[in-house]
Write a protein that holds these residues in place. Structure first.
Motif, PDB file in Angstrom:
ATOM      1  N   THR A 134      26.351  33.019  63.456  1.00  0.00           N
ATOM      2  CA  THR A 134      27.368  34.034  63.033  1.00  0.00           C
ATOM      3  C   THR A 134      26.532  35.279  62.300  1.00  0.00           C
ATOM      4  O   THR A 134      25.257  35.155  62.205  1.00  0.00           O
ATOM      5  N   GLN A 135      27.443  36.070  61.631  1.00  0.00           N
ATOM      6  CA  GLN A 135      26.632  37.248  61.024  1.00  0.00           C
ATOM      7  C   GLN A 135      25.773  36.789  59.781  1.00  0.00           C
ATOM      8  O   GLN A 135      25.112  37.251  58.930  1.00  0.00           O
ATOM      9  N   ILE A 136      26.436  35.491  59.410  1.00  0.00           N
ATOM     10  CA  ILE A 136      25.779  34.925  58.055  1.00  0.00           C
ATOM     11  C   ILE A 136      24.597  33.998  58.296  1.00  0.00           C
ATOM     12  O   ILE A 136      23.717  34.073  57.408  1.00  0.00           O
ATOM     13  N   GLY A 137      24.691  33.307  59.395  1.00  0.00           N
ATOM     14  CA  GLY A 137      23.471  32.392  59.709  1.00  0.00           C
ATOM     15  C   GLY A 137      23.530  31.461  60.751  1.00  0.00           C
ATOM     16  O   GLY A 137      24.653  31.549  61.454  1.00  0.00           O
ATOM     17  N   ILE A 138      22.761  30.618  61.083  1.00  0.00           N
ATOM     18  CA  ILE A 138      22.627  29.462  62.105  1.00  0.00           C
ATOM     19  C   ILE A 138      24.014  28.794  61.913  1.00  0.00           C
ATOM     20  O   ILE A 138      24.049  28.176  60.828  1.00  0.00           O
ATOM     21  N   CYS A 139      24.789  28.678  62.944  1.00  0.00           N
ATOM     22  CA  CYS A 139      25.957  27.638  62.900  1.00  0.00           C
ATOM     23  C   CYS A 139      25.826  26.500  63.780  1.00  0.00           C
ATOM     24  O   CYS A 139      26.515  25.399  63.711  1.00  0.00           O
ATOM     25  N   HIS A 140      24.852  26.596  64.906  1.00  0.00           N
ATOM     26  CA  HIS A 140      24.611  25.652  65.823  1.00  0.00           C
ATOM     27  C   HIS A 140      23.336  25.726  66.545  1.00  0.00           C
ATOM     28  O   HIS A 140      22.707  26.506  66.912  1.00  0.00           O
ATOM     29  N   LEU A 141      22.566  24.329  66.631  1.00  0.00           N
ATOM     30  CA  LEU A 141      21.205  24.419  67.060  1.00  0.00           C
ATOM     31  C   LEU A 141      21.313  22.943  67.895  1.00  0.00           C
ATOM     32  O   LEU A 141      21.415  22.037  67.136  1.00  0.00           O
ATOM     33  N   ALA A 142      21.100  22.675  69.165  1.00  0.00           N
ATOM     34  CA  ALA A 142      21.190  21.650  69.772  1.00  0.00           C
ATOM     35  C   ALA A 142      20.025  21.453  71.012  1.00  0.00           C
ATOM     36  O   ALA A 142      19.751  22.409  71.726  1.00  0.00           O
ATOM     37  N   PHE A 143      19.497  20.366  71.167  1.00  0.00           N
ATOM     38  CA  PHE A 143      18.644  19.970  72.244  1.00  0.00           C
ATOM     39  C   PHE A 143      19.577  19.721  73.583  1.00  0.00           C
ATOM     40  O   PHE A 143      20.716  19.376  73.372  1.00  0.00           O
ATOM     41  N   PHE A 144      19.189  20.130  74.739  1.00  0.00           N
ATOM     42  CA  PHE A 144      19.957  19.749  75.972  1.00  0.00           C
ATOM     43  C   PHE A 144      19.262  19.530  77.159  1.00  0.00           C
ATOM     44  O   PHE A 144      18.023  19.774  77.405  1.00  0.00           O
ATOM     45  N   GLU A 145      20.060  18.914  77.997  1.00  0.00           N
ATOM     46  CA  GLU A 145      19.345  18.650  79.427  1.00  0.00           C
ATOM     47  C   GLU A 145      20.097  19.310  80.600  1.00  0.00           C
ATOM     48  O   GLU A 145      19.346  19.812  81.556  1.00  0.00           O
ATOM     49  N   ASN A 146      21.436  19.644  80.213  1.00  0.00           N
ATOM     50  CA  ASN A 146      22.012  20.779  81.302  1.00  0.00           C
ATOM     51  C   ASN A 146      22.682  21.830  80.530  1.00  0.00           C
ATOM     52  O   ASN A 146      23.349  21.583  79.545  1.00  0.00           O
ATOM     53  N   GLU A 147      22.352  22.857  81.051  1.00  0.00           N
ATOM     54  CA  GLU A 147      22.879  24.193  80.403  1.00  0.00           C
ATOM     55  C   GLU A 147      24.423  24.180  80.360  1.00  0.00           C
ATOM     56  O   GLU A 147      24.865  24.680  79.275  1.00  0.00           O
ATOM     57  N   ALA A 148      24.854  23.883  81.327  1.00  0.00           N
ATOM     58  CA  ALA A 148      26.456  24.127  81.405  1.00  0.00           C
ATOM     59  C   ALA A 148      27.099  23.000  80.475  1.00  0.00           C
ATOM     60  O   ALA A 148      28.197  23.638  79.518  1.00  0.00           O
ATOM     61  N   GLU A 149      26.709  22.022  80.398  1.00  0.00           N
ATOM     62  CA  GLU A 149      27.121  21.188  79.192  1.00  0.00           C
ATOM     63  C   GLU A 149      26.964  21.502  77.863  1.00  0.00           C
ATOM     64  O   GLU A 149      27.801  21.382  77.035  1.00  0.00           O
ATOM     65  N   ALA A 150      25.679  22.180  77.757  1.00  0.00           N
ATOM     66  CA  ALA A 150      25.294  22.639  76.271  1.00  0.00           C
ATOM     67  C   ALA A 150      26.306  23.770  75.773  1.00  0.00           C
ATOM     68  O   ALA A 150      26.874  23.694  74.685  1.00  0.00           O
ATOM     69  N   LEU A 151      26.556  24.764  76.845  1.00  0.00           N
ATOM     70  CA  LEU A 151      27.538  25.554  76.561  1.00  0.00           C
ATOM     71  C   LEU A 151      28.804  25.077  76.250  1.00  0.00           C
ATOM     72  O   LEU A 151      29.675  25.420  75.198  1.00  0.00           O
ATOM     73  N   ILE A 152      29.490  24.227  76.819  1.00  0.00           N
ATOM     74  CA  ILE A 152      30.827  23.531  76.681  1.00  0.00           C
ATOM     75  C   ILE A 152      30.761  22.851  75.391  1.00  0.00           C
ATOM     76  O   ILE A 152      31.624  23.046  74.685  1.00  0.00           O
ATOM     77  N   LYS A 153      29.574  21.976  75.009  1.00  0.00           N
ATOM     78  CA  LYS A 153      29.729  21.480  73.817  1.00  0.00           C
ATOM     79  C   LYS A 153      29.589  22.581  72.481  1.00  0.00           C
ATOM     80  O   LYS A 153      30.447  21.963  71.479  1.00  0.00           O
ATOM     81  N   MET A 154      28.994  23.355  72.676  1.00  0.00           N
ATOM     82  CA  MET A 154      28.783  24.623  71.641  1.00  0.00           C
ATOM     83  C   MET A 154      30.098  25.242  71.409  1.00  0.00           C
ATOM     84  O   MET A 154      30.650  25.376  70.234  1.00  0.00           O
ATOM     85  N   LYS A 155      30.707  25.510  72.482  1.00  0.00           N
ATOM     86  CA  LYS A 155      32.179  26.345  72.389  1.00  0.00           C
ATOM     87  C   LYS A 155      33.296  25.294  71.866  1.00  0.00           C
ATOM     88  O   LYS A 155      34.146  25.921  71.399  1.00  0.00           O
ATOM     89  N   ALA A 156      33.147  24.227  72.257  1.00  0.00           N
ATOM     90  CA  ALA A 156      34.146  23.096  71.719  1.00  0.00           C
ATOM     91  C   ALA A 156      34.328  23.039  70.204  1.00  0.00           C
ATOM     92  O   ALA A 156      35.205  22.704  69.586  1.00  0.00           O
ATOM     93  N   ARG A 157      32.980  23.342  69.461  1.00  0.00           N
ATOM     94  CA  ARG A 157      33.013  23.316  68.232  1.00  0.00           C
ATOM     95  C   ARG A 157      34.162  24.569  67.486  1.00  0.00           C
ATOM     96  O   ARG A 157      34.582  24.445  66.361  1.00  0.00           O
ATOM     97  N   PHE A 158      34.072  25.738  68.148  1.00  0.00           N
ATOM     98  CA  PHE A 158      34.650  26.837  67.743  1.00  0.00           C
ATOM     99  C   PHE A 158      35.253  27.542  69.103  1.00  0.00           C
ATOM    100  O   PHE A 158      34.902  28.463  69.619  1.00  0.00           O
ATOM    101  N   PRO A 159      36.518  26.881  69.674  1.00  0.00           N
ATOM    102  CA  PRO A 159      37.151  27.331  70.894  1.00  0.00           C
ATOM    103  C   PRO A 159      37.689  28.815  70.902  1.00  0.00           C
ATOM    104  O   PRO A 159      37.677  29.179  72.008  1.00  0.00           O
ATOM    105  N   LYS A 160      37.791  29.286  69.899  1.00  0.00           N
ATOM    106  CA  LYS A 160      38.523  30.408  70.025  1.00  0.00           C
ATOM    107  C   LYS A 160      37.758  31.714  69.416  1.00  0.00           C
ATOM    108  O   LYS A 160      38.255  32.639  69.125  1.00  0.00           O
TER     109      LYS A 160
END
Length: 284
Positions: A134-160
């Motif tokens: 965000t404008q303030i700092g890092i809000c999410h950092l994750a290792f992943f095996e599948n790019e599409a799944e990684a994006l889904i998991k990230m956006k699930a934290r802040f869906p809007k």
């Protein structure tokens, strides 16, 4: 043509799995190299370039006895041990952070609809990561095996929230940790959503010196709640920022590794790699 760090990590991970399964038999260099379909020479060179030590030395770092050695004989508290490590080099990541900034209820309200989140993908010695800020700092950092799944998991934290595929300076500073360029890292702020207890646990994790290990019970004791080991484990398991908040440095009191959100092989690799970096730093 050099191979990517992620491709090398896949081979390292295969080797680690084999070493862990056959540790008591002390497999030879030839046996391990055969498991990852490389010549002993190529494997020794690749592994040493990745870890900074030989496969044989790395095997020692993966053993329970090594973990116990790190945990035993500590008279100082976790925080005292962190302070004694000093501020230079890889000694104490906590001093490179401004602070953990907890999100306000308004920022997190309705799925983070007020948040502007930038994210990028990058390769590391431990596989690919997705990192968001965000404008303030890092809000999410994750290792992943599948790019599409990684994006889904990230956006699930802040869906809007509003998402932008863009690498910013905050993300670049975070990624530098994986490239061993600690001296040039800018101050990093973490912008996280969590309960007051979770934020305290995550802050305590930042104080564990690189290359050191502690236990769930020790973290609970440092928070003046020695009976909260299970709650500490739950808070650690919900850590939204891999590596920078080093939950991989927390293991069970008996020396067993315990759990890890991004896989036990990766946790083993992180612990062994950091132990190797600590040895190299001591030599220098």
């Amino acid at each position: 043509m050099s191979e990517s760090p992620s491709i090398n990590y896949q081979r390292i991970a295969e080797a680690i799995i084999y070493i862990q399964a056959n540790f008591k038999n002390q497999p030879s260099l030839e046996e391990i190299a055969d498991q990852v379909h490389l010549s002993p020479y190529h494997f020794q060179r690749m592994f040493s370039d990745w870890a900074g030590v030989s496969p044989k030395k790395f095997m020692q770092f993966l053993s329970i006895e090594y973990a116990k050695e790190l945990l035993q004989g500590k008279e100082a508290t976790l925080f005292e041990a962190a302070q004694e490590t000093g501020l230079s080099g890889t000694g104490r990541l906590h001093d490179l952070f401004v602070k953990i900034e907890g999100m306000t209820p308004g920022e997190f309200k309705n799925g983070g609809e007020r948040l502007q989140i930038k994210y990028s993908l990058s390769e590391t010695p431990f596989g690919p990561i997705i990192v968001a800020s965000t404008q303030i700092g890092i809000c999410h950092l994750a290792f992943f095996e599948n790019e599409a799944e990684a994006l889904i998991k990230m956006k699930a934290r802040f869906p809007k929230a509003n998402y932008f595929h863009e690498l910013d300076l905050v993300q670049q500073s975070a990624i530098q940790f994986f490239r061993q360029d600690w001296n040039k890292v800018n101050l990093i702020k973490l912008h996280l959503h969590g309960s007051p207890f979770q934020l305290k646990v995550w802050d305590a994790l930042l104080k564990i010196p690189m290359g050191n290990l502690t236990t769930y019970g020790s973290i609970a004791a440092e928070l003046d709640n020695s009976n909260a080991s299970r709650a500490v484990g739950t808070a650690i398991g919900s850590n939204p920022v891999a590596f920078l908040i080093p939950c991989h440095r927390v293991i069970q009191s008996g020396g067993k590794l315990g759990g890890y959100m991004w896989g036990m092989t990766r946790k083993s690799a992180l612990i062994g790699w950091e132990a190797a970096q600590r040895i190299q730093e001591t030599k220098n």
